[in-house]
Motif scaffolding. Sequence first.
Motif, short mmCIF file in Angstrom:
data_model
loop_
_atom_site.label_atom_id
_atom_site.label_comp_id
_atom_site.label_asym_id
_atom_site.label_seq_id
_atom_site.Cartn_x
_atom_site.Cartn_y
_atom_site.Cartn_z
N LEU A 193 13.80 -2.43 11.03
CA LEU A 193 12.61 -3.25 10.79
C LEU A 193 12.81 -4.26 9.67
O LEU A 193 11.97 -5.14 9.49
CB LEU A 193 11.42 -2.34 10.45
N GLY A 194 13.88 -4.14 8.89
CA GLY A 194 14.09 -5.04 7.77
C GLY A 194 13.38 -4.59 6.51
O GLY A 194 13.00 -5.42 5.68
N ALA A 195 13.20 -3.27 6.35
CA ALA A 195 12.48 -2.74 5.19
C ALA A 195 13.40 -1.95 4.27
O ALA A 195 12.99 -0.98 3.66
CB ALA A 195 11.31 -1.87 5.63
N VAL A 196 14.66 -2.34 4.16
CA VAL A 196 15.59 -1.68 3.24
C VAL A 196 15.31 -2.18 1.82
O VAL A 196 15.25 -3.38 1.57
CB VAL A 196 17.05 -1.97 3.63
N GLY A 197 15.12 -1.22 0.90
CA GLY A 197 14.88 -1.60 -0.49
C GLY A 197 13.49 -2.12 -0.76
O GLY A 197 13.24 -2.71 -1.82
N ARG A 198 12.57 -1.94 0.15
CA ARG A 198 11.19 -2.36 -0.05
C ARG A 198 10.26 -1.40 0.67
O ARG A 198 10.66 -0.75 1.65
CB ARG A 198 10.97 -3.79 0.46
N PRO A 199 9.02 -1.26 0.21
CA PRO A 199 8.08 -0.35 0.88
C PRO A 199 7.76 -0.82 2.29
O PRO A 199 7.81 -2.02 2.60
CB PRO A 199 6.84 -0.39 -0.02
N LEU A 200 7.38 0.15 3.13
CA LEU A 200 7.00 -0.14 4.51
C LEU A 200 5.58 0.33 4.74
O LEU A 200 5.26 1.51 4.54
CB LEU A 200 7.95 0.56 5.49
N VAL A 201 4.72 -0.59 5.16
CA VAL A 201 3.31 -0.30 5.46
C VAL A 201 3.12 -0.56 6.95
O VAL A 201 3.57 -1.59 7.47
CB VAL A 201 2.37 -1.20 4.64
N ILE A 202 2.45 0.37 7.65
CA ILE A 202 2.34 0.25 9.10
C ILE A 202 0.90 0.37 9.56
O ILE A 202 0.10 1.12 9.00
CB ILE A 202 3.20 1.32 9.82
N ALA A 203 0.57 -0.42 10.58
CA ALA A 203 -0.69 -0.29 11.31
C ALA A 203 -0.34 -0.25 12.79
O ALA A 203 0.61 -0.90 13.23
CB ALA A 203 -1.63 -1.44 11.02
N VAL A 204 -1.10 0.51 13.57
CA VAL A 204 -0.83 0.66 15.00
C VAL A 204 -2.14 0.51 15.76
O VAL A 204 -3.14 1.14 15.41
CB VAL A 204 -0.20 2.03 15.33
N GLY A 205 -2.13 -0.33 16.79
CA GLY A 205 -3.32 -0.48 17.61
C GLY A 205 -3.37 -1.85 18.25
O GLY A 205 -2.69 -2.79 17.80
N SER A 206 -4.16 -1.98 19.30
CA SER A 206 -4.25 -3.23 20.03
C SER A 206 -4.77 -4.35 19.14
O SER A 206 -5.58 -4.13 18.24
CB SER A 206 -5.14 -3.05 21.26
N LEU A 207 -4.31 -5.57 19.40
CA LEU A 207 -4.68 -6.73 18.60
C LEU A 207 -6.01 -7.30 19.11
O LEU A 207 -6.06 -8.31 19.81
CB LEU A 207 -3.57 -7.79 18.66
N VAL A 208 -7.08 -6.63 18.75
CA VAL A 208 -8.43 -7.01 19.13
C VAL A 208 -9.29 -7.06 17.87
O VAL A 208 -8.94 -6.44 16.85
CB VAL A 208 -9.02 -6.03 20.16
N PRO A 209 -10.41 -7.80 17.90
CA PRO A 209 -11.16 -8.02 16.65
C PRO A 209 -11.59 -6.76 15.92
O PRO A 209 -11.52 -6.71 14.69
CB PRO A 209 -12.36 -8.85 17.13
N HIS A 210 -12.03 -5.71 16.63
CA HIS A 210 -12.59 -4.57 15.91
C HIS A 210 -11.54 -3.76 15.15
O HIS A 210 -11.88 -2.93 14.32
CB HIS A 210 -13.39 -3.67 16.87
N ARG A 211 -10.25 -4.02 15.41
CA ARG A 211 -9.19 -3.32 14.68
C ARG A 211 -9.05 -3.79 13.23
O ARG A 211 -8.39 -3.14 12.42
CB ARG A 211 -7.85 -3.47 15.38
N GLY A 212 -9.62 -4.95 12.91
CA GLY A 212 -9.65 -5.39 11.52
C GLY A 212 -8.36 -5.99 11.00
O GLY A 212 -8.13 -6.01 9.78
N TYR A 213 -7.52 -6.53 11.87
CA TYR A 213 -6.24 -7.06 11.40
C TYR A 213 -6.39 -8.36 10.60
O TYR A 213 -5.53 -8.67 9.78
CB TYR A 213 -5.27 -7.26 12.57
N SER A 214 -7.44 -9.11 10.84
CA SER A 214 -7.69 -10.28 9.98
C SER A 214 -7.91 -9.84 8.54
O SER A 214 -7.42 -10.47 7.59
CB SER A 214 -8.90 -11.07 10.50
N LEU A 215 -8.64 -8.74 8.36
CA LEU A 215 -8.84 -8.16 7.04
C LEU A 215 -7.51 -7.70 6.45
O LEU A 215 -7.24 -7.91 5.25
CB LEU A 215 -9.81 -6.99 7.15
N LEU A 216 -6.65 -7.11 7.27
CA LEU A 216 -5.35 -6.66 6.79
C LEU A 216 -4.51 -7.83 6.31
O LEU A 216 -3.83 -7.74 5.27
CB LEU A 216 -4.62 -5.90 7.91
#
Length: 373
Positions: A193-216
Amino acid sequence: MSSSPAPVPAPAPAQPYGRPPLRTVQVLGGAGADSSAHVRSLTTGLAARGVRVTVCAPVEAEGEYDFTGAGAQFAPDAVSAMRAVCAGADVVHAHGVRAAARALLALRGRRVPLVVTWAGGGPGADGSLGRLGRLLERHVARAAAVVLGSSSAQVDLARARGARDVRLARHAVPAAPGGRAEAADPGKTRAELGAVGRPLVIAVGSLVPHRGYSLLLDAARAWRGLDPAPLVVIAGEGPMRAELAGRIEAEGLPVRLLGRRRDAARLLAAADVAVLPSRWEARSLLAQEALRAGVPLVATEVGGVPELIGEAGVLVPYGDPDALSAAVAALLADPARRRDLSDAGRAQAATWPSEDDTVAQILSVYDELTHRR
């Protein structure tokens, strides 16, 4: 020379009291991961108990979840096909309000009890779309013989919409097949994923408005100043992809859109923090998988999330990117707190019902309804 006897097929599981096998139809209104995984698990358990199961779902859901491999017959979710398979059913079980509306069309004129799992059910859209959604919910709630809610919030909403018989039914999240997520090498996954030497934060779910990804993405702006800056990955696909990708590029955000992934559990096991920024969740699949895997979780305090995770995660208000950003940054800076949450998450997950518990509860509902007839 005598020939060897023909093999004798294994007998089907015995039915109680000599009754013929119970026949159920499971109706899915879409290929959403939460409902599809639940139906796959339920199908496996019901078939093992001698229940004849037919799953009506989109063809892509059958390709992804292999309901026939779990012991079911499969039929597409067209109303004409559903009408044919529902004709011989003892119970029809719809997963979600839209699935229930289609099931009611297929059942028109037939006295077959309908069970509805109230999937979703959060705040609806505004205006005419919102009013139509509420009308549909009322129609489904009043027509169902039994409504099952996976959280207290769903139970309350179904009851408010006029359901006659509403019950709490917290369903289990299916285990990762063969423990593959636990056996994977997190370091290899992070390197991919390209996360060597740095923290990894993950979210999982469909890209629809109620998932709140704009907020993320709003929260991710602040993480650019951390040293090292975390990589945020979002596993999922949907209609908001172009909008989110445009923002990520224009604002230089440390976020990658991975698309739909079949190995989300493996990705999750490699993460430092999981994030659930949704506007509404009932019994979130991501939250369940994160806690069971011991991954610290930051989630919005909405719907059934507080009831699900208890004290085993960090809750923030929905719509507050500063609170979300600060909560994640604080966890990334505090390994001891992450270890505490990891232990608390696994302990919380141990209190949830097993897949066998879930199947037993739902089968008892089916038995009750068929004895009424």
